[in-house]
Design an enzyme around this catalytic site. Structure first.
Site, mmCIF file in Angstrom:
data_model
loop_
_atom_site.group_PDB
_atom_site.id
_atom_site.type_symbol
_atom_site.label_atom_id
_atom_site.label_comp_id
_atom_site.label_asym_id
_atom_site.label_seq_id
_atom_site.Cartn_x
_atom_site.Cartn_y
_atom_site.Cartn_z
ATOM 1 N N ARG A 286 62.189 -29.334 30.369
ATOM 2 C CA ARG A 286 62.473 -27.956 30.764
ATOM 3 C C ARG A 286 62.534 -27.860 32.283
ATOM 4 O O ARG A 286 62.008 -28.748 32.968
ATOM 5 C CB ARG A 286 61.328 -27.031 30.320
ATOM 6 C CG ARG A 286 60.933 -27.170 28.894
ATOM 7 C CD ARG A 286 59.398 -27.250 28.771
ATOM 8 N NE ARG A 286 59.027 -27.708 27.422
ATOM 9 C CZ ARG A 286 58.882 -26.908 26.391
ATOM 10 N NH1 ARG A 286 58.980 -25.620 26.553
ATOM 11 N NH2 ARG A 286 58.602 -27.384 25.192
ATOM 12 N N GLY B 189 50.861 -25.042 24.427
ATOM 13 C CA GLY B 189 49.598 -24.449 24.009
ATOM 14 C C GLY B 189 49.460 -24.367 22.502
ATOM 15 O O GLY B 189 48.375 -24.094 21.978
ATOM 16 N N ARG B 190 50.571 -24.565 21.821
ATOM 17 C CA ARG B 190 50.474 -24.505 20.359
ATOM 18 C C ARG B 190 51.524 -25.409 19.730
ATOM 19 O O ARG B 190 52.159 -25.058 18.742
ATOM 20 C CB ARG B 190 50.638 -23.086 19.865
ATOM 21 C CG ARG B 190 51.873 -22.429 20.431
ATOM 22 C CD ARG B 190 52.200 -21.242 19.636
ATOM 23 N NE ARG B 190 53.351 -20.598 20.239
ATOM 24 C CZ ARG B 190 54.026 -19.660 19.629
ATOM 25 N NH1 ARG B 190 53.665 -19.277 18.436
ATOM 26 N NH2 ARG B 190 55.060 -19.113 20.205
ATOM 27 N N LYS C 35 55.288 -26.901 15.934
ATOM 28 C CA LYS C 35 54.898 -25.687 16.664
ATOM 29 C C LYS C 35 53.983 -24.844 15.787
ATOM 30 O O LYS C 35 54.310 -24.597 14.622
ATOM 31 C CB LYS C 35 56.181 -24.921 16.986
ATOM 32 C CG LYS C 35 56.024 -23.685 17.826
ATOM 33 C CD LYS C 35 57.394 -23.264 18.357
ATOM 34 C CE LYS C 35 57.383 -21.897 18.990
ATOM 35 N NZ LYS C 35 58.735 -21.499 19.436
ATOM 36 N N ASP D 237 45.150 -19.218 20.347
ATOM 37 C CA ASP D 237 44.601 -19.936 19.189
ATOM 38 C C ASP D 237 45.452 -21.148 18.787
ATOM 39 O O ASP D 237 45.074 -21.905 17.901
ATOM 40 C CB ASP D 237 44.440 -18.976 17.995
ATOM 41 C CG ASP D 237 45.761 -18.358 17.565
ATOM 42 O OD1 ASP D 237 46.814 -18.721 18.131
ATOM 43 O OD2 ASP D 237 45.745 -17.507 16.653
ATOM 44 N N ASP E 6 60.054 -22.129 31.715
ATOM 45 C CA ASP E 6 59.492 -23.121 30.787
ATOM 46 C C ASP E 6 60.256 -23.125 29.457
ATOM 47 O O ASP E 6 60.075 -24.026 28.648
ATOM 48 C CB ASP E 6 57.996 -22.867 30.538
ATOM 49 C CG ASP E 6 57.708 -21.432 30.147
ATOM 50 O OD1 ASP E 6 58.023 -20.531 30.947
ATOM 51 O OD2 ASP E 6 57.187 -21.204 29.049
#
Ligand code: AMP
Ligand code: MG
Length: 435
Positions: free
Chosen positions: A159, A69-70, A89, A101, A227
């Site tokens: 993972r 997500g980032r 990251k 965000d 994860d």
């Protein structure tokens, strides 16, 4: 042009993605071990990479779609330690950002860089920081801080959660991830079932060793969700992690870990739980009975690894007497809650100065003629204790990079660094997730 082994092997587990441009990007730290210059770094960041898709159990709850997500996986680079994946990251939203965000603050980015350099220096498998770049943005979490990104390298970003996503999609997808994972780990077998068995055993061995190493150094990962559980056995995703000051199996630092699921002493149990989640992905490839038999080996694998690691820090050759001593020490530590790191250094340097309650144990230990050099090689002088990590983060926030570099020097050479003093009055320490 970079090569993209992960995305080439597992196209169904990535979305092509590029990092966004940042308003005022400045390289603040560049890891000399990877022999890249600023120009090479900027070039890396211009490449099209991929956001990874994965599922995962977060605090025991299954989330079918998580993903980067980032973060963006940029591709493979050659390093003095062989080919590694580079990942950035905090680089902005991706198709997996959900409501986040996609950004990161300087403090947590620096924490990951510092902690992972230390883990590498003490010989514990880990992803490593390649660079810290501030973005020129201001990012709000508990506080406002400069935005930053971490470039990091790993043997692989596979993972347990990658297998879990594959399992939702079906057997063929599990086989895809299995074959690639086996290739990455150099595991071979003639049939799919034998490959699944060999891979599961290898990952269990890697995780047992990794967690035993965390325990010997006093590390609390803080968010051992599936994860964040690496197939290659690397310490992955430093979020709310911390080192214990006082020895306490119940030690928890993460603000959201109210139940103590990821407490210091619970880590081996969680690793075992995570391995059952991995095994579950192989239902349909291996018989359930066979899978059960395999996962039931984890406690013994962990126990062997723990004995080996603790024997190293106490300068002992593994033996039945040593094993009994280690078990007795654990009981004493859990009862008296001493400052763990200070105690280990006392045992090495002047055991007579240790507390009275430990003296009978020390006499038995001395009778086994502990090897002080072995101890010196496995318990460093310097540890990134919580109050030190905070000092380093505060220094970075006021742009005092000399202080940051001084401590990074200790993290990178902790056996020769000055002793990290225990805090006078350790205040309760709280760390945050998703930071
Ligand atoms: P973590 O436990 O920090 O590894 O993150 C768990 C999940 O949340 C991962 O899928 C992350 O990519 C995602 N995540 C964490 N922080 C953010 C953020 N600020 N924006 C978007 N996604 C995030
Ligand atoms: Mg993660």
């Amino acid at each position: 042009m970079l090569s993209h082994s992960f995305a080439t092997a597992l196209p169904n587990f990535v979305s092509p993605w590029r990092v966004e441009a940042w308003p005022d990007a400045q390289i603040k730290l560049l890891n000399p071990d990877f022999q890249l210059d600023d120009a090479a770094l900027w070039q890396l960041l211009k490449q099209e990479g991929h956001a990874q898709a994965y599922a995962g159990h977060q605090f025991g709850q299954f989330v079918p779609m998580l993903g980067d997500g980032r973060a963006v996986l940029l591709g493979d680079i050659a390093t003095p330690d062989g080919t590694k994946e580079v990942h950035v990251k905090g680089s902005g939203p991706t198709p997996y950002s959900r409501r986040g965000d996609g950004k990161a603050q300087l403090g947590p980015v620096l924490r990951e860089y510092l902690m992972s350099e230390f883990m590498h220096a003490v010989g514990i498998p880990t992803t490593r920081g390649l660079a810290v770049i501030t973005t020129g943005e201001t990012i709000a979490r508990q506080t406002l801080q400069p935005g930053a990104v971490l470039l990091r390298v790993a043997d692989s970003h596979l993972r347990v959660g990658t297998f879990q996503l594959a399992a939702i999609r079906g057997r063929e997808h599990v086989l895809e991830v299995l074959r690639y994972s086996a290739q990455v780990l150099g595991v071979q077998a003639d049939t799919d079932a034998a490959l699944a068995e060999a891979l599961l055993l290898r990952v269990m061995q890697l995780q047992a060793t990794l967690v035993a190493q965390w325990m010997r150094i006093g590390f609390v990962h803080g968010v051992m969700n599936t994860d964040n559980c690496s197939i290659t056995g690397e310490t992955l995703d430093y979020g709310p992690c911390a080192f214990i000051d006082r020895f306490d199996g119940n030690a928890v630092f993460s603000s959201i870990d109210q139940q103590g699921r990821y407490s210091f002493g619970n880590q081996p149990h969680i690793a075992a739980w995570n391995m059952v989640r991995l095994a579950e992905c192989f239902v349909g490839i291996l018989e359930v009975d066979a899978l059960n038999e395999l996962v039931q080996q984890f406690p013994q694998l962990y126990r062997n690894a723990w004995i080996k690691e603790m024997a190293l820090v106490l300068g002992l050759e593994p033996s039945p007497e040593a094993e009994e001593l280690l078990d007795d020490l654990l009981v004493l530590l859990q009862h008296h809650n001493p400052d763990y790191h200070s105690l280990m250094l006392k045992l090495r340097n002047n055991p007579e100065s240790a507390d009275q309650w430990l003296q009978p144990w020390i006499q038995r230990w001395q009778a086994l003629d502990p090897d002080r050099d072995m101890m010196r090689q496995h318990m460093p002088n310097w540890i990134p204790r919580n109050h030190i990590v905070e000092q380093v983060i505060q220094a970075a926030l006021r742009q005092d990079w000399d202080v940051v570099r001084e401590h990074l020097g200790y993290a990178r050479d902790p056996f020769n660094a000055p002793v990290a003093k225990a805090p006078e009055n350790p205040a309760p320490y709280v760390t945050y997730c998703g930071t």
